[in-house]
Write an enzyme that holds these catalytic residues in place. Structure first.
Site, PDB file in Angstrom:
ATOM      1  NE  ARG A 102      -3.162   2.398   3.133  1.00 44.83           N
ATOM      2  CZ  ARG A 102      -2.800   3.124   4.191  1.00 44.83           C
ATOM      3  NH1 ARG A 102      -1.765   2.722   4.940  1.00 44.83           N
ATOM      4  NH2 ARG A 102      -3.435   4.228   4.509  1.00 44.83           N
ATOM      5  CB  THR A 104      -7.020   0.891  11.587  1.00 42.58           C
ATOM      6  OG1 THR A 104      -7.622   1.211  10.347  1.00 42.58           O
ATOM      7  CG2 THR A 104      -6.499   2.173  12.230  1.00 42.58           C
TER       8      THR A 104
END
Length: 478
Positions: free
Chosen positions: A35, A275
């Site tokens: 990412r 997260t």
């Protein structure tokens, strides 16, 4: 080089992990997709990172996915004339269109679209939810609020409006430029932040035109209310638990994570859990027990991928974080409860020939204890159907299109190999057996099951299923 787990690992690149040798180590430790966070990446750096990932891809000889994560609209308060202020519980505080420096009574809110959306009773959350305000009066130019939870407020702190749907696009001008740059560098996925409505996805799809998969990040309450429509228009979903936990009560997040994961599984769309998965590993070489349990829960639930953010981007132990996640995932998938949980969540196939073939392939592979399910796919749709079935046998995806193989690297259990399309049925069986043998999935004497579409090379035509023996030299026989 095959993984010993089905769930995929998405690792964020950043200051701790931008060098090519580190990227290679991250891949070898278990990262399947990288990412690139466009909040902290300019276009020159984007090109550099993509080039380095592609060099690693060439070296390891395996397709690697790249996700460009667009920043989305960042809503912030203005600045204060004399530095930070302390908001006391029960005090009144105004957010307005006046651009002058703020004080303990008021501050500029440089977002007219928020002021227009606010109504009495709505909440405003400032600085990641640390400060909570309740709107008493609202107009086009100002909002008078009561401080419900006070604290120190300083310049440019973030604003969340969980009760209001803001009449603004999820894409800013910066996002538009970043998206064009990402497509020019042939990234495989683009992630859209702060999605509120299906129209947000449609806007991105018009620009991508199939050149990259579109992943919607679920981090706003408005998106939860229209989840099915958003899933339908997206190619994949991310449960962005950080912002979701700011805008919604924290205790609701685990239930929503399960709900979104299962909705994506039913729709056959990859879902990423993100997260704070191993947050303590930013500064420590080992995670907490609670973090290990959190990653394990996502794997047990059947998520397609689990993601590392600051742990791999800016932490002190990026390689260890990926390696730890890999070990947790492997252990969970060997647990005796794992298959029972995955099996219990299986949904009926859609009423299409391709879905029926994929479901049948999984059932036959499990009944006959076959070494692998091999599917030929051009567009990637067949690969995702096979993944949705969550078979106990490994799934090998053969595609003549490199971009398809890279994109499918996000899908649960998919081992992607770039291979020419089969010329005929004999070639199809032979190629599938050879690759299963070469990639260390099948031994001589074992059987595999192959799905493909006839005529060969026609996207979306999966209509054939064959069982084949792997010969002593890796060649195939029916």
């Amino acid at each position: 080089m095959r993984r010993n787990r089905r769930v995929k690992i998405l690792a964020t690149l950043g200051p701790s992990s931008s060098e090519q040798d580190i990227i290679e180590q991250l891949y070898r430790s278990g990262a399947d997709v990288f990412r690139i966070n466009m909040s902290h990446t300019n276009h020159d750096r984007l090109k550099m990172l993509v080039d380095r990932i592609r060099s690693v891809e060439e070296k390891v000889g395996r397709p690697i996915g790249i996700l460009a994560d667009l920043q989305g609209p960042k809503l912030r308060v203005g600045t204060f004339a004399d530095g930070p202020v302390m908001l006391e519980n029960g005090a009144q505080f105004t957010l307005d269109a006046d651009t002058s420096g703020g004080n303990v009574n008021r501050v500029h809110l440089p977002h007219p679209e928020i002021l227009k959306a606010l109504e009495p009773g709505h909440r405003l959350l400032l600085d990641d939810g640390k400060i909570q305000l309740k709107v008493l009066e609202a107009s086009q130019t100002r909002a008078l609020t009561e401080v419900v939870v006070g604290g120190k407020l300083s310049d440019r702190k973030g604003v969340s409006v969980p009760d209001s749907e803001i009449a603004t696009s999820a894409m800013t001008e910066k996002d538009h430029k970043d998206l064009i740059a990402a497509l020019e560098h042939n990234v495989d996925w683009v992630a859209l932040s702060f999605v509120q409505r299906p129209d947000d996805i449609a806007e991105v799809r018009k620009i991508t035109r199939g050149r990259a998969g579109v992943l919607a990040k679920i981090e706003k309450p408005q998106a939860i209310g229209r989840l099915d429509e958003i899933i339908e228009l997206s190619d994949a979903i991310m449960v962005a638990r950080g912002d979701l936990g700011v805008e919604l009560p924290l205790e609701q997040v685990p239930g929503l994570q399960k709900r979104i994961t299962r909705a994506c599984r039913r729709a056959g769309k990859p879902v990423v859990i993100a997260t704070q998965m191993l947050e303590s590993m930013i500064s420590a070489p080992v995670p907490t027990r609670a973090e290990v349990s959190d990653v394990a829960t996502a794997v047990f639930e059947g998520a397609d991928a689990v993601m590392l953010s600051a742990e791999s981007a800016a932490g002190d132990f990026p390689i260890e974080a990926v390696s730890t996640m890999d070990k947790i995932a492997q252990q969970v998938e060997q647990d005796s409860n794992y298959r029972a949980i995955i099996y219990a969540q299986r949904t009926e196939p859609e009423a299409t020939g391709a879905d029926a073939i994929s479901a049948a392939a999984r059932q036959i592979a499990e009944t006959l204890n076959l070494a692998a399910v091999v599917c030929y796919t051009t567009s990637g749709a067949t690969g995702l159907r096979a993944s949705r079935e969550r078979p106990a046998s490994p799934v090998i995806v053969l595609s003549p299109v490199l971009a398809t193989a890279r994109r499918l690297s996000l899908g649960w259990g998919l081992h992607c190999v770039v291979s020419e399309d089969a010329a005929n049925e004999e070639d199809m069986i032979d190629r599938a057996c050879r690759i299963s043998f070469k990639e260390d999935f099948a031994k001589p004497g074992q059987r595999i099951i192959v799905t493909a579409g006839v005529p060969f090379g026609t996207p979306g035509s999966t209509n054939m299923l064959r069982i084949a023996f792997v010969g002593s030299d890796g060649q195939g026989g029916i």
